[in-house]
Structures are given as C-alpha cells and as structure tokens.
Design a protein around this motif. Structure first.
Motif, PDB file in Angstrom:
ATOM      1  N   GLU A 183       1.124  -1.130  -0.055  1.00 14.55           N
ATOM      2  CA  GLU A 183       0.026  -0.060   0.027  1.00 14.55           C
ATOM      3  C   GLU A 183       0.696   1.190   0.041  1.00 14.55           C
ATOM      4  O   GLU A 183       0.508   2.114  -0.783  1.00 14.55           O
ATOM      5  N   ALA A 184       2.067   1.277   0.774  1.00 10.55           N
ATOM      6  CA  ALA A 184       2.812   2.356   0.735  1.00 10.55           C
ATOM      7  C   ALA A 184       3.990   2.325  -0.416  1.00 10.55           C
ATOM      8  O   ALA A 184       4.162   3.301  -0.910  1.00 10.55           O
ATOM      9  N   ARG A 185       4.501   1.323  -0.461  1.00 12.25           N
ATOM     10  CA  ARG A 185       5.403   1.100  -1.509  1.00 12.25           C
ATOM     11  C   ARG A 185       4.972   1.193  -3.047  1.00 12.25           C
ATOM     12  O   ARG A 185       5.712   2.084  -3.733  1.00 12.25           O
ATOM     13  N   ASP A 186       3.876   0.645  -3.142  1.00 12.27           N
ATOM     14  CA  ASP A 186       3.275   1.069  -4.617  1.00 12.27           C
ATOM     15  C   ASP A 186       2.515   2.157  -4.960  1.00 12.27           C
ATOM     16  O   ASP A 186       2.217   2.696  -5.982  1.00 12.27           O
ATOM     17  N   HIS A 187       1.944   2.808  -3.776  1.00 13.80           N
ATOM     18  CA  HIS A 187       0.971   4.003  -4.011  1.00 13.80           C
ATOM     19  C   HIS A 187       1.290   5.173  -3.496  1.00 13.80           C
ATOM     20  O   HIS A 187       0.658   6.262  -3.356  1.00 13.80           O
ATOM     21  N   GLU A 188       2.316   5.178  -2.905  1.00 14.34           N
ATOM     22  CA  GLU A 188       2.806   6.786  -2.232  1.00 14.34           C
ATOM     23  C   GLU A 188       4.132   6.915  -2.953  1.00 14.34           C
ATOM     24  O   GLU A 188       4.998   5.927  -3.304  1.00 14.34           O
ATOM     25  N   ALA A 189       4.557   8.122  -3.306  1.00 14.85           N
ATOM     26  CA  ALA A 189       5.569   8.712  -3.774  1.00 14.85           C
ATOM     27  C   ALA A 189       7.029   8.162  -3.132  1.00 14.85           C
ATOM     28  O   ALA A 189       6.909   8.252  -1.945  1.00 14.85           O
ATOM     29  N   ALA A 190       7.854   7.658  -3.981  1.00 21.07           N
ATOM     30  CA  ALA A 190       9.164   7.257  -3.364  1.00 21.07           C
ATOM     31  C   ALA A 190       9.954   8.480  -2.429  1.00 21.07           C
ATOM     32  O   ALA A 190      10.356   8.643  -1.379  1.00 21.07           O
ATOM     33  N   MET A 191       9.273   9.712  -3.175  1.00 22.12           N
ATOM     34  CA  MET A 191       9.777  10.981  -2.436  1.00 22.12           C
ATOM     35  C   MET A 191       9.224  11.093  -1.088  1.00 22.12           C
ATOM     36  O   MET A 191       9.828  11.619  -0.365  1.00 22.12           O
ATOM     37  N   ALA A 192       8.172  10.417  -0.724  1.00 20.36           N
ATOM     38  CA  ALA A 192       7.684  10.446   0.576  1.00 20.36           C
ATOM     39  C   ALA A 192       8.120   9.671   1.720  1.00 20.36           C
ATOM     40  O   ALA A 192       7.805   9.819   2.767  1.00 20.36           O
ATOM     41  N   LEU A 193       8.811   8.782   1.223  1.00 16.87           N
ATOM     42  CA  LEU A 193       9.303   7.939   2.072  1.00 16.87           C
ATOM     43  C   LEU A 193      10.713   7.526   2.085  1.00 16.87           C
ATOM     44  O   LEU A 193      11.387   7.537   3.313  1.00 16.87           O
ATOM     45  N   ASP A 194      11.639   7.872   1.008  1.00 18.83           N
ATOM     46  CA  ASP A 194      13.027   7.557   0.989  1.00 18.83           C
ATOM     47  C   ASP A 194      13.756   8.639   1.643  1.00 18.83           C
ATOM     48  O   ASP A 194      13.964   9.816   1.251  1.00 18.83           O
ATOM     49  N   GLY A 195      14.352   8.033   2.933  1.00 17.59           N
ATOM     50  CA  GLY A 195      15.394   8.980   3.734  1.00 17.59           C
ATOM     51  C   GLY A 195      16.904   8.883   3.397  1.00 17.59           C
ATOM     52  O   GLY A 195      17.643   9.152   4.266  1.00 17.59           O
ATOM     53  N   GLY A 196      17.114   8.044   2.129  1.00 18.99           N
ATOM     54  CA  GLY A 196      18.683   7.920   1.874  1.00 18.99           C
ATOM     55  C   GLY A 196      19.135   6.592   2.920  1.00 18.99           C
ATOM     56  O   GLY A 196      18.457   6.090   3.513  1.00 18.99           O
ATOM     57  N   ASP A 197      20.470   6.417   2.603  1.00 17.77           N
ATOM     58  CA  ASP A 197      21.109   5.337   2.978  1.00 17.77           C
ATOM     59  C   ASP A 197      20.813   4.954   4.509  1.00 17.77           C
ATOM     60  O   ASP A 197      20.229   3.704   4.916  1.00 17.77           O
ATOM     61  N   ASP A 198      20.833   5.927   5.683  1.00 16.24           N
ATOM     62  CA  ASP A 198      20.721   5.726   6.897  1.00 16.24           C
ATOM     63  C   ASP A 198      19.052   6.300   7.357  1.00 16.24           C
ATOM     64  O   ASP A 198      18.732   6.229   8.380  1.00 16.24           O
ATOM     65  N   GLY A 199      18.503   6.699   6.301  1.00 12.83           N
ATOM     66  CA  GLY A 199      16.988   7.346   6.591  1.00 12.83           C
ATOM     67  C   GLY A 199      17.008   8.753   7.099  1.00 12.83           C
ATOM     68  O   GLY A 199      16.228   9.207   7.392  1.00 12.83           O
ATOM     69  N   LEU A 200      18.203   9.386   7.275  1.00 11.39           N
ATOM     70  CA  LEU A 200      18.329  10.681   7.907  1.00 11.39           C
ATOM     71  C   LEU A 200      18.843  11.608   6.994  1.00 11.39           C
ATOM     72  O   LEU A 200      19.051  12.891   7.358  1.00 11.39           O
ATOM     73  N   ASP A 201      18.870  11.563   5.967  1.00  8.18           N
ATOM     74  CA  ASP A 201      19.528  12.539   4.828  1.00  8.18           C
ATOM     75  C   ASP A 201      18.517  13.739   4.914  1.00  8.18           C
ATOM     76  O   ASP A 201      19.082  14.730   5.184  1.00  8.18           O
ATOM     77  N   ILE A 202      17.364  13.775   4.907  1.00  9.95           N
ATOM     78  CA  ILE A 202      16.653  14.941   4.986  1.00  9.95           C
ATOM     79  C   ILE A 202      16.465  15.765   6.239  1.00  9.95           C
ATOM     80  O   ILE A 202      16.489  16.614   6.418  1.00  9.95           O
TER      81      ILE A 202
END
Ligand SMILES: C[S@@+](CC[C@H](N)C(=O)[O-])C[C@H]1O[C@@H](n2cnc3c(N)ncnc32)[C@H](O)[C@@H]1O
Length: 254
Positions: free
Chosen positions: A171-190
């Motif tokens: 539901e998240a992976r396929d229907h929400e934008a990658a930009m909304a989930l992806d925090g980079g290698d350790d998740g903390l980039d943003i």
C-alpha cells in the motif's frame, strides 16, 4: 479499520452507485490504500482530504501533531497579542498543519510546504488560506518574512532507509511517492538538512519537533544537539510513535 467498517465506508463513498462501488472495490483489492479511495482520512479527530499518490497521514503522526499543538498553545500563552507562526514542513496532505490551525486558536498563523506538487495541491484543500501552502525544497519554499520568526516547526520528513522501502507494505511502496518515504542510506538524509537549517528559521522561543523511528531517535537527537538545540525524545508505544523535540536555549515552555 475493521473489514466490516471498511465495507461500510466504501458503500458510503459509492453513494448508491453500483458502478462506483465496483470501481472502488477493484481498486482496493488491487492494493490501493483506503483513504485516497474515500478521499479522506481521520486524523486527530479531523477529516483530512487525501488525494491519490499523496502520503496518507498515519496514526503515529498524531503524536507529532499533539506535541506541536502543545507548543503552539504555550507560545500563544507566552506572547501578549503577537501572532504565533507555525510551519508544517514536508506537509504531505497538511494534516499536522490542519490540526494546529483547527485547534491552536485564532492567533496562530500556519504555513506548510512540500517539494511534491501533488502534496501541495492536496494540502491547499486542508489549510487556509491556500496561499500559505508553499512548494519547494525544504526552507527554500518558505516566504522570507518567516525567517527567524517560526515558533513551532513540525516536521515529518521521509525517514525510511532506502534499502528498507522494499520491506514496506505494498500500500505504501506502490501507492505513495518514493519521495515521501525515502530517507537515503541511513534514513536521515532529509532530517540532517532540516535540522541544519532550523536555527535560521526558528524564533528565539522556537521549538523544532521531528518525527523519527524509535531506533533512529538517538541519532535524530544527536543531530539536534550538534545544531545547538536541547533534544528530548518522546515515545508512545501504543501508536509506535517517536518524536524528538528540540528547544532553543531560551525556550521557556514544553
Ligand atoms: C513521510 S511524508 C509525511 C507527510 C506529512 N507530513 C504527514 O505526516 O502525513 C514526507 C513528505 O515530505 C515531502 N518531501 C520529501 N522531500 C522533501 C524536500 N526536500 N522538501 C520538502 N518536502 C519534501 C514528501 O513529498 C512527503 O509529502
């Protein structure tokens, strides 16, 4: 929600049209999240407009909204008559900002911002006036006049490590934008960029509140400490929610 409740919600959304019900059920069986099909999600007791492709506000994020609201109310209490400025950065639907606006009292001026044009359009339906929802990369989106004036900065930026996205529910992976989930290698980039830029935008009494995961919270807290803020981790096991609150040295409340 339970299956029976979900069925009732879909029936309600179809408003008596068998064709519409068929369309909704087929989309739902195909993995589309319930909320964009209904067109709304319940969040802190408010009905938030949710459009397809935009991150669905999660129950856990109510902790961020509740603590940000506490900070708004304290700020209103501490100031005599001045407007209190609150920003929902990385706003998605604008659910957090909508709570601050609905519950923060007449003196709070709420702004929201997101990089994704779809999220900005969605948030403009939840936050008033719509011109207070800005499009752009983090702080670049905000009007200059807010620099040094933000009393409450509430942020739920993407914090999922890139490799962990594959393990998320479809539901998240396929229907929400990658930009909304992806925090980079350790998740903390943003989060790193949010925290590094915060002091330039916070008012002298300003508070930064940032959602994170339980595992990442010591790292998020360390980022705040490095940026000169005093961090406090708040955890709610029932909602699997973790936030870090960063106060400036002069903050008297929360
Ligand atoms: C995890 S979602 C949270 C949305 C909303 N705050 C909520 O809690 O429901 C993260 C949001 O950050 C936005 N975003 C990602 N990178 C951004 C950036 N560089 N500047 C502004 N927004 C960004 C995404 O478009 C997405 O809407």
């Amino acid at each position: 929600v339970f299956a029976e409740e979900e069925a009732q919600l879909l029936l309600g959304a179809a408003a008596g049209s068998a064709e519409e019900l068929e369309r909704l059920v087929v989309a739902r069986v195909g993995g589309m999240p319930l909320e964009p099909l209904l067109g709304w999600a319940e969040f802190c007791g408010l009905r938030i407009v949710v459009e397809p492709g935009v991150f669905v506000p999660r129950r856990r994020t109510e902790l961020l909204a509740e603590c940000a609201l506490e900070a708004v109310r304290s700020s209103v209490h501490a100031t005599a008559g001045d407007a209190v400025a609150a920003v929902d950065l990385c706003c998605g639907t604008g659910a957090v900002g909508a709570v601050l606006q609905a519950r923060g009292g007449g003196r709070v001026e709420v702004h929201a911002a997101d990089l994704d044009a779809a999220a900005v359009a969605n948030a403009r339906r939840n936050i008033r006036p719509p011109e207070n929802v800005h499009e752009g990369d983090l702080y670049d989106a905000l009007p200059e006049r807010l620099r040094g004036r933000v009393d409450v900065l509430a942020v739920n930026a993407p914090y999922v490590p890139t490799a962990a996205i594959a393990t998320m529910p479809p539901e998240a992976r396929d229907h929400e934008a990658a930009m909304a989930l992806d925090g980079g290698d350790d998740g903390l980039d943003i989060q790193r960029r949010v925290v590094a830029g915060a002091s330039g935008w916070l008012s002298p009494r300003g508070v930064l509140l940032i959602e994170t995961s339980e595992e990442q919270s010591p790292l998020t807290a360390a980022l705040l400490r490095e940026a000169g803020l005093l961090p406090e981790i708040r955890r709610d096991d029932d909602r699997d929610a973790t936030i870090v609150i960063g106060r400036t040295g002069t903050t008297q409340f929360l």
